[in-house]
Design an enzyme around this catalytic site. Structure first.
Site, mmCIF file in Angstrom:
data_model
loop_
_atom_site.group_PDB
_atom_site.id
_atom_site.type_symbol
_atom_site.label_atom_id
_atom_site.label_comp_id
_atom_site.label_asym_id
_atom_site.label_seq_id
_atom_site.Cartn_x
_atom_site.Cartn_y
_atom_site.Cartn_z
ATOM 1 N N CYS A 297 0.835 -1.198 0.000
ATOM 2 C CA CYS A 297 0.000 0.000 0.000
ATOM 3 C C CYS A 297 0.877 1.258 0.000
ATOM 4 O O CYS A 297 1.591 1.508 -0.966
ATOM 5 C CB CYS A 297 -0.967 -0.031 1.181
ATOM 6 S SG CYS A 297 -2.406 1.037 0.955
ATOM 7 N N HIS B 78 -3.576 -5.886 1.191
ATOM 8 C CA HIS B 78 -3.321 -6.167 2.600
ATOM 9 C C HIS B 78 -3.850 -7.554 2.961
ATOM 10 O O HIS B 78 -4.860 -8.007 2.411
ATOM 11 C CB HIS B 78 -4.031 -5.151 3.499
ATOM 12 C CG HIS B 78 -3.417 -3.790 3.494
ATOM 13 N ND1 HIS B 78 -2.195 -3.517 4.052
ATOM 14 C CD2 HIS B 78 -3.887 -2.617 3.005
ATOM 15 C CE1 HIS B 78 -1.925 -2.228 3.928
ATOM 16 N NE2 HIS B 78 -2.933 -1.661 3.286
#
Length: 490
Positions: free
Chosen positions: A335, A432
């Site tokens: 991310c 994630h």
């Protein structure tokens, strides 16, 4: 407590932050589930950059997602209707019922929060409908009477919802008698009367030695003791709520270094790795160089990517990272960490601060442009190299493109995802949660030179929640505790 047609609720507040409220609610939820109750967790307001994505496409605090799991439920935005995600020392993004509502300075949020109470109560009543029990978690401490006006997190919510309160004190940090008696002393009479009982949490040693302490607390407060909960040694096996919790976990020979960014976010990627007996997840604090013997440097998510990149450079970690790659070390950015690895990060709309374009670390030939729309979604797919299944979530602003995206190493929902350097040492992705996949985690660790233990991560989390519930059943008077729950007003 037996099943009833009328939803009932009980609120767990604490004498301070980190006294164990979140873990208590998770354990009580699993204990209630094991008793056959339809139970749900609820936290009116949370402050955390460690968020979970819900099935209904929003965000809640990661702790509430664990509590939902303990209750046998899928996470839902009604479980945490107000989530504050700090972006600076004095400001935060305000998530209301799962979606971004505003970015507020702390001084302005004080005015805004009172207007959020109707939305909080709306979520609470909707969540309670058809259930036997709602377990509500407070935030911080009700003794912060300077925050009482307009409060929606502790006694302000308890008053609006007419909800009884149990107060938990943390004996491990010392001064638990003063914590509880001091709270009783400082609270206004109306708030104090809502507290029906107390719990002593995190006790080490022989609980019988604290009998006089319980008597003293009851004598000064008039509250009933529900017992002493000893230290739960396996708490480290559950997803960490705070990045510092990972530093207390047992470790092994394979070192994974993680720079502790100022606005680190969604670090649940580290939980399955930290639980591996052959792995040490080394959280590197500011002022300390990245270790030269790390097999992998993992750059985690960030709530403020450009600001955290500047801090990373200020620590000299960019130099350490370049040296690590020259030695043949591996790097994984997730991310915000993925965005940092590229050549440039552009924020033309000033989403994270003043509009700017900054140079990235240049370890991946990609570029990121921030955009106002946030991508919040669950995703599943596979690792292209091994075929190992992966699933998790995306929660980010910005789109990343460039030549290294042609070496995408994941397939998610039928599309390529991620980027890799030509030599494969540096990789990045927006996904994630991928290390919760046992097969993917095992393949990754084997490639780094330390085969994973034959573990089933998700099964271990479930077993630990069951053990936590048994722990509380053994040491607390849960019959009396559940009996204190009161009907949820319509």
């Amino acid at each position: 407590m037996t099943r009833t047609a009328v939803p009932r609720a009980l609120m767990i507040q604490g004498t301070g932050s980190n006294v164990g409220k979140s873990l208590l609610v998770a354990g009580l939820a699993r204990a209630a589930l094991r008793r056959g109750l339809n139970v749900a967790p609820f936290k009116p307001q949370n402050m955390s950059n460690n968020a979970a994505v819900t099935d209904d496409g929003g965000e809640i605090g990661r702790a509430q997602a664990l509590q939902a799991r303990a209750a046998g439920l899928a996470p839902h935005t009604d479980m945490n209707p107000v989530l504050l995600k700090p972006e600076t020392d004095t400001g935060a993004q305000v998530i209301v019922q799962g979606h971004r509502a505003a970015t507020q300075a702390a001084k302005d949020y004080g005015k805004m929060k009172a207007t959020l109470l109707p939305r909080v109560l709306e979520s609470y009543r909707r969540l309670a409908a058809g259930r036997d029990l709602v377990l509500v978690e407070g935030a911080g401490s009700p003794a912060e009477i300077n925050l009482r006006a307009g409060d929606i997190a502790n006694m302000g919510f308890a008053e609006a919802a007419d909800c009884p309160v149990i107060l938990a004190g943390d004996i491990d940090r010392g001064g638990v008698i003063a914590q509880l008696v001091g709270t009783a002393t400082i609270l206004p009479a109306q708030d104090r009367s809502r507290i029906k009982a107390f719990i002593i949490n995190k006790f080490r040693g022989d609980p019988h030695l604290f009998h006089e302490g319980l008597t003293a607390i009851t004598g000064h407060t008039g509250w009933t003791s529900l017992g002493i909960a000893p230290w739960f040694a396996d708490a480290w096996r559950l997803p960490a709520e705070d990045i510092l919790d990972l530093a207390t976990r047992p470790g092994g020979a394979l070192r994974i270094a993680v720079p502790r960014l100022g606005r680190i976010a969604n670090f649940d990627d580290l939980d399955p790795l930290a639980a591996e007996p052959g792995v040490t997840v080394d959280i590197i604090p500011p002022g300390r160089p990245l270790p030269g013997d790390a097999a992998l440097v993992l750059l985690p998510g960030s709530k403020s990517t450009i600001a955290d990149l500047a801090d990373l450079r200020a620590q000299g970690w960019d130099i350490d990272l370049a040296a690590h790659v020259r030695r043949g070390g591996h790097v994984l950015g997730l991310c915000g960490g993925y965005q940092m690895l590229g050549r440039t990060i552009a924020d033309p709309h000033g989403i994270e601060g003043p509009p700017a374009t900054v140079e990235g670390l240049g370890l991946l030939d990609v570029a990121t442009i921030m955009a106002p729309d946030k991508r919040v979604t669950l995703a599943s797919g596979a690792d292209r190299a091994t075929g190992a299944p992966v699933e998790g979530y995306e929660i980010h602003i910005g789109q990343t493109t460039g030549p290294d995206c042609a070496r995408a190493w994941l397939t998610l929902d039928g599309r390529p995802e991620g980027a890799a350097s030509p030599d494969g040492l540096v990789r990045g992705s927006y996904l994630h949660g991928l290390f919760a996949s046992d097969a993917f985690r095992a393949a990754t660790l084997t490639a780094l030179g330390a085969p994973a233990a034959p573990r089933r991560h998700e099964a271990e989390v479930e077993a630990t929640l069951d053990a936590l519930a048994h722990h509380l059943e053994t040491h607390l008077d849960l019959d009396r505790l559940y009996a204190l729950a009161a009907p949820v007003p319509h």
